[in-house]
Design a protein around this motif. Structure first.
Motif, mmCIF file in Angstrom:
data_model
loop_
_atom_site.group_PDB
_atom_site.id
_atom_site.type_symbol
_atom_site.label_atom_id
_atom_site.label_comp_id
_atom_site.label_asym_id
_atom_site.label_seq_id
_atom_site.Cartn_x
_atom_site.Cartn_y
_atom_site.Cartn_z
ATOM 1 N N LEU A 55 0.668 -1.317 -0.110
ATOM 2 C CA LEU A 55 -0.012 0.032 0.004
ATOM 3 C C LEU A 55 1.068 1.484 -0.098
ATOM 4 O O LEU A 55 0.604 2.275 -0.725
ATOM 5 N N ALA A 56 1.555 1.282 0.890
ATOM 6 C CA ALA A 56 2.659 2.153 1.004
ATOM 7 C C ALA A 56 3.701 2.672 -0.528
ATOM 8 O O ALA A 56 3.544 3.990 -0.767
ATOM 9 N N ASN A 58 1.919 1.971 -3.522
ATOM 10 C CA ASN A 58 1.145 2.736 -4.636
ATOM 11 C C ASN A 58 0.923 4.199 -4.309
ATOM 12 O O ASN A 58 0.711 5.208 -4.819
ATOM 13 N N ILE A 59 0.519 4.165 -2.474
ATOM 14 C CA ILE A 59 0.360 5.704 -2.567
ATOM 15 C C ILE A 59 1.548 6.352 -2.920
ATOM 16 O O ILE A 59 1.589 7.939 -3.649
ATOM 17 N N CYS A 60 3.090 6.067 -3.013
ATOM 18 C CA CYS A 60 4.339 6.593 -2.541
ATOM 19 C C CYS A 60 4.664 7.176 -4.003
ATOM 20 O O CYS A 60 4.871 7.779 -4.874
ATOM 21 N N LEU A 61 3.664 5.829 -4.663
ATOM 22 C CA LEU A 61 4.419 6.249 -6.706
ATOM 23 C C LEU A 61 3.182 6.895 -6.850
ATOM 24 O O LEU A 61 3.465 7.154 -7.875
ATOM 25 N N ILE A 62 2.238 7.406 -6.448
ATOM 26 C CA ILE A 62 1.210 8.470 -7.266
ATOM 27 C C ILE A 62 1.622 9.740 -6.556
ATOM 28 O O ILE A 62 1.815 10.290 -7.364
ATOM 29 N N ALA A 63 1.982 9.652 -5.650
ATOM 30 C CA ALA A 63 3.033 10.851 -5.415
ATOM 31 C C ALA A 63 4.458 11.704 -5.785
ATOM 32 O O ALA A 63 3.851 12.610 -6.181
ATOM 33 N N LEU A 64 5.003 10.583 -6.199
ATOM 34 C CA LEU A 64 6.170 10.355 -6.738
ATOM 35 C C LEU A 64 5.453 11.320 -8.666
ATOM 36 O O LEU A 64 6.564 12.161 -8.880
ATOM 37 N N LEU A 281 6.843 8.211 4.917
ATOM 38 C CA LEU A 281 7.942 7.523 4.578
ATOM 39 C C LEU A 281 7.943 7.408 6.487
ATOM 40 O O LEU A 281 9.002 6.633 6.933
ATOM 41 N N GLY A 282 7.910 8.329 7.133
ATOM 42 C CA GLY A 282 7.762 8.136 8.390
ATOM 43 C C GLY A 282 7.234 7.452 9.736
ATOM 44 O O GLY A 282 7.480 6.939 10.327
#
Length: 529
Positions: A55-56, A58-64, A281-282
């Motif tokens: 899940l992390a 997927n969310i991080c890839l969208i943000a990036l 990430l934190g």
């Protein structure tokens, strides 16, 4: 539901407070966003247990995705073009060399096994766009010799190469066949470029020719284009980061409708993406595990910053005859950040045999990099005498606007003009304007109310800057030597019906044109459609 909404609001408020605090303590806000995430995490006050790497990811890839798109969209190509070759060499050759040297250090000195050493090198090989953009813009830090543009373009364009290397490492980690490696590299590059160019072309066509009935629809259109381009590229094996970055450059440097509203919208959206990314990430980290990998992370961070990055930069930049001071500045500004941590998350999500040691090691390296290099970046720039106070670093971005709310306009007074032989105080000036000078026979006069206007005078007026009401479609084009309008009069252009050149900006003057006005190289022509 209500509790979750309140919790999200509290997180956003804390991150906004952290951003304010960062300006006072001199520390990049991004590291404070991480701190807020750790505060809410499993070892923090609220003890939110979160260890879902899938899940992390997927969310991080969208943000990036949106951070990368906006990095390209807001990059002013006219400022980046003179240093583009240097930046691209750093973002391609530099990433490969950095990955290789880091892997060798981890393999030989730290005794990692080969695959883990390779993965550590690949995920740490790119500099972080979000961190570099944030430090340069918040500190308003412009650097000499086009260094700011080099750093912006390098950090914006090196993630696709690091992503490709990481995918190779994941293939090795999961036991995939390396026989498909040549095709994967081909697909990543060719499909990534092709989809990015096609999506940008479609966006330019729709934003130039199409008309939206409701305000704000342009933003929704661009969001849809970015997400579809990213998803399509990912689906067919292209490099999705390369896709959205190229799409951003092409769209942002085209004369599309509504750019003045698109840029602040995506600026805010990217700010939100950075908050989500660094907070998550934190949140994903376990601070009680950090002491276990602290000395390994510190060793990697020191060698990467003091040896590997400088060696790589000097190797690539010295053939371009760059000064040692500039090379040292570029070396110190090679911040590691969110992109490296996201790539580490990808490795763990793809391989069930991977422990979270890679994530926490890279997390600590990025934390040290942003905290130390990011905080000391203005100090190092000053000590190296690389700070350029003559212009604003924001001029390298497409959203830069001059602070002044007035502009200068010149009027020629031919014989028979209704202002001829009249006093300045007796003529009807445009509302809000002021005659600031009169050019007469090579002399410049500062006029008063009793100054008489003569035939042949050139009057320079100070007038309020124009603010669009949103219904007009104004475009600005820079006239290059190969532009089809260069060295032609407006009467010779045969403009389409409904198109009018309303202003010619030449050096520091704004010229109200007529049919005999000649368009010259370097002019900025404002067009009303």
């Amino acid at each position: 539901m209500a509790q979750n909404l309140i919790l999200v609001a509290i997180v956003l408020f804390l991150c906004l407070m952290a951003e304010k605090l960062s300006g006072k303590v001199g520390m990049p806000a991004l590291i404070l966003f991480m701190g807020v995430g750790m505060l809410f995490g499993s070892d923090g006050i609220l003890r939110i247990a979160f260890d879902d790497y899938g899940l992390a990811q997927n969310i991080c890839l969208i943000a990036l995705c949106f951070i990368m798109f906006y990095g390209g969209f807001n990059m002013k190509w006219s400022a980046a073009r003179p240093v583009a070759v240097k930046a691209i060499c750093l973002s391609t050759i530099g990433v490969v060399v950095t990955a290789g040297l880091t892997a060798v250090f981890c393999l030989v000195v730290l005794k990692f096994d080969f695959v883990d050493a390779f993965l550590m090198g690949t995920v740490l090989s790119s500099t972080d766009a979000a961190s570099v953009f944030s430090v340069l813009r918040t500190k308003k830090l412009n650097l000499k010799d086009g260094t700011a543009s080099i750093l912006e373009m390098e950090s914006g364009s090196n993630d696709p190469v690091a992503y490709l290397l990481t995918m190779i490492g994941i293939m090795m980690k999961t036991g995939g066949s390396l026989s498909s490696l040549p095709y994967m590299i081909f697909a990543q590059v060719v499909f990534g470029l092709a989809i990015g160019a096609a999506a940008a072309s479609l966006g330019i066509l729709l934003l130039k020719k199409g008309t939206m009935q409701a305000a704000g629809m342009d933003m929704i259109l661009v969001i849809a284009l970015v997400m579809s381009a990213f998803g399509l590229s990912e689906a067919i094996g292209g490099n999705a980061f390369l896709t959205v970055y190229l799409m951003g450059i092409l769209l942002g440097n085209s004369n599309i409708r509504g750019k003045e509203t698109l840029i602040p919208f995506f600026d805010g959206m990217t700010g939100l993406a950075q908050i989500v990314l660094f907070f998550l990430l934190g949140l994903l980290s376990f601070p009680h595990k950090l002491p276990q990998i602290f000395f390994v992370s510190l060793a990697i961070a020191i060698v990467l910053t003091v040896i590997i990055r400088p060696v790589t930069v000097f190797l690539i930049m010295k053939p371009f005859k760059c000064s040692s001071r500039q090379c040292l500045m570029i070396s110190w500004a090679g911040l590691r950040g969110a992109a490296s941590i996201v790539f580490a998350i990808m490795v763990i999500a793809a391989s069930s045999s991977s422990s979270d040691t890679l994530f926490h090691t890279v997390f600590m390296v990025a934390l040290l990099s942003v905290a130390i290099q990011g905080t000391l970046l203005p100090f190092v720039a000053e000590k190296l005498k690389m700070v350029d106070d003559s212009c604003d670093v924001r001029m390298t971005f497409n959203d830069y606007k001059e602070a002044s709310e007035i502009t200068m306009m010149q009027m020629e007074i031919p014989e028979g003009h209704n202002w001829e032989n009249r006093l300045v105080k007796d003529v009807s000036m445009p509302t809000g304007s002021l005659a600031v000078m009169i050019k007469r026979h090579g002399e410049t006069l500062i006029p008063g109310g009793d100054t008489r206007i003569l035939a042949g005078d050139t009057i320079v007026l100070s007038v309020p800057a124009y603010e669009s009401g949103g219904q007009e479609h104004l475009e600005e084009q820079e006239i290059t030597p190969k532009h089809r309008w260069c060295n032609k009069t407006i009467a010779e252009l045969m403009l389409p019906h409904g198109t009018l050149i309303v202003l010619v900006r030449r050096d520091n003057e704004n010229i109200i044109p007529n049919g005999q006005t000649e368009i010259l190289e370097g002019d900025h022509v404002v067009i009303y459609r």
